[in-house]
Enzyme design. Sequence first.
Site, PDB file in Angstrom:
ATOM      1  N   ASP A 137       4.119 -30.686  -4.965  1.00 37.97           N
ATOM      2  CA  ASP A 137       2.976 -29.940  -5.517  1.00 37.97           C
ATOM      3  C   ASP A 137       3.402 -28.506  -5.831  1.00 37.97           C
ATOM      4  O   ASP A 137       3.192 -27.982  -6.936  1.00 37.97           O
ATOM      5  CB  ASP A 137       1.845 -29.963  -4.476  1.00 37.97           C
ATOM      6  CG  ASP A 137       0.494 -29.552  -5.020  1.00 37.97           C
ATOM      7  OD1 ASP A 137      -0.458 -29.480  -4.230  1.00 37.97           O
ATOM      8  OD2 ASP A 137       0.396 -29.291  -6.240  1.00 37.97           O
ATOM      9  N   TYR A 172       2.494 -35.703   4.265  1.00 32.54           N
ATOM     10  CA  TYR A 172       1.423 -36.620   4.702  1.00 32.54           C
ATOM     11  C   TYR A 172       1.938 -37.759   5.579  1.00 32.54           C
ATOM     12  O   TYR A 172       1.169 -38.613   6.010  1.00 32.54           O
ATOM     13  CB  TYR A 172       0.640 -37.134   3.497  1.00 32.54           C
ATOM     14  CG  TYR A 172      -0.370 -36.131   2.935  1.00 32.54           C
ATOM     15  CD1 TYR A 172      -0.524 -34.872   3.520  1.00 32.54           C
ATOM     16  CD2 TYR A 172      -1.158 -36.428   1.836  1.00 32.54           C
ATOM     17  CE1 TYR A 172      -1.444 -33.957   3.027  1.00 32.54           C
ATOM     18  CE2 TYR A 172      -2.082 -35.525   1.330  1.00 32.54           C
ATOM     19  CZ  TYR A 172      -2.216 -34.288   1.943  1.00 32.54           C
ATOM     20  OH  TYR A 172      -3.128 -33.372   1.453  1.00 32.54           O
TER      21      TYR A 172
HETATM   22  N1  APR Z   1      10.712 -33.811  -7.170  1.00 36.89           N
HETATM   23  C1  APR Z   1      10.501 -35.064  -6.701  1.00 36.89           C
HETATM   24  N2  APR Z   1      10.100 -35.325  -5.455  1.00 36.89           N
HETATM   25  C2  APR Z   1       9.902 -34.268  -4.638  1.00 36.89           C
HETATM   26  C3  APR Z   1      10.093 -32.923  -5.035  1.00 36.89           C
HETATM   27  C4  APR Z   1      10.516 -32.726  -6.372  1.00 36.89           C
HETATM   28  N3  APR Z   1      10.730 -31.492  -6.855  1.00 36.89           N
HETATM   29  N4  APR Z   1       9.814 -32.112  -3.976  1.00 36.89           N
HETATM   30  C5  APR Z   1       9.480 -32.913  -2.951  1.00 36.89           C
HETATM   31  N5  APR Z   1       9.538 -34.208  -3.332  1.00 36.89           N
HETATM   32  C6  APR Z   1       9.291 -35.413  -2.550  1.00 36.89           C
HETATM   33  C7  APR Z   1       9.363 -35.299  -1.047  1.00 36.89           C
HETATM   34  O1  APR Z   1      10.731 -35.265  -0.615  1.00 36.89           O
HETATM   35  C8  APR Z   1       8.663 -36.595  -0.658  1.00 36.89           C
HETATM   36  O2  APR Z   1       9.576 -37.682  -0.759  1.00 36.89           O
HETATM   37  O3  APR Z   1       7.956 -35.827  -2.786  1.00 36.89           O
HETATM   38  C9  APR Z   1       7.597 -36.743  -1.756  1.00 36.89           C
HETATM   39  C10 APR Z   1       6.178 -36.390  -1.318  1.00 36.89           C
HETATM   40  O4  APR Z   1       6.237 -35.337  -0.383  1.00 36.89           O
HETATM   41  P1  APR Z   1       5.190 -34.096  -0.429  1.00 36.89           P
HETATM   42  O5  APR Z   1       5.493 -33.256  -1.592  1.00 36.89           O
HETATM   43  O6  APR Z   1       5.226 -33.476   0.930  1.00 36.89           O
HETATM   44  O7  APR Z   1       3.781 -34.796  -0.697  1.00 36.89           O
HETATM   45  P2  APR Z   1       2.815 -35.597   0.282  1.00 36.89           P
HETATM   46  O8  APR Z   1       3.541 -36.219   1.428  1.00 36.89           O
HETATM   47  O9  APR Z   1       2.008 -36.473  -0.617  1.00 36.89           O
HETATM   48  O10 APR Z   1       1.888 -34.455   0.906  1.00 36.89           O
HETATM   49  C11 APR Z   1       0.986 -33.808   0.043  1.00 36.89           C
HETATM   50  O11 APR Z   1       1.744 -31.659   0.705  1.00 36.89           O
HETATM   51  O12 APR Z   1       2.622 -30.139  -0.735  1.00 36.89           O
HETATM   52  C12 APR Z   1       1.472 -30.489  -0.078  1.00 36.89           C
HETATM   53  O13 APR Z   1      -0.296 -29.746  -1.519  1.00 36.89           O
HETATM   54  C13 APR Z   1       0.380 -30.894  -1.031  1.00 36.89           C
HETATM   55  O14 APR Z   1      -1.238 -30.967   0.694  1.00 36.89           O
HETATM   56  C14 APR Z   1      -0.445 -31.770  -0.147  1.00 36.89           C
HETATM   57  C15 APR Z   1       0.601 -32.508   0.676  1.00 36.89           C
END
Ligand code: APR
Length: 170
Positions: free
Chosen positions: A34, A121
Amino acid sequence: MGTVDTLLGDITAVAADAIVNAANTSLLGGGGVDGAIHRAAGPELLAECRALRGCETGQAKLTKGYRLPARYVIHTPGPIWRGGGQNEAALLAACYRSCMELAAEHGCKTVAFPSISTGVYRFPLELAAPIAVRTVREGLQRHPGIERVTFVCFSQAVKDAYDGALSSTG
Ligand code: APR
């Protein structure tokens, strides 16, 4: 029917018609993917997101991509893992289904997903990957206009999980 594949890399660099953002229900940005998407898209993304007034878990909302190479960003809040007894699997499937529907409605031929909910999450990766693959494949059958879906994996461990799910679910 469209194809599904994986890519090791950063989703903000992927020039798909739509990239999916693993958002939270406020749609006002955060960490992880995000944060990366908002940083790369620039401030207009947050301005458009503010006007969307949030999004429910499992639902999805679309914005422009602004400075990203992708035309659209589809924002979907995944479920927070609470042990598996709070409908998490169905909500995760709903994220992928909602995003495929919205992508099809906007004529997207290519869609890129991160591994929704498996970071902050804490949804177990080995459970999430088969749910994601199965739901995306169902979406490709329902929406023939989508030609290619790519799971963009930020680490080799994530890519191995999705490659495994792709090969084991046929
Ligand atoms: N490109 C692709 N994948 C990514 C990137 C990127 N630039 N950055 C992180 N990821 C991966 C992480 O390594 C993980 O495998 O995205 C996947 C989802 O992780 P998160 O970003 O932590 O998302 P999520 O687990 O769904 O949690 C969402 O986290 O960032 C906050 O605002 C968001 O509150 C929400 C929560």
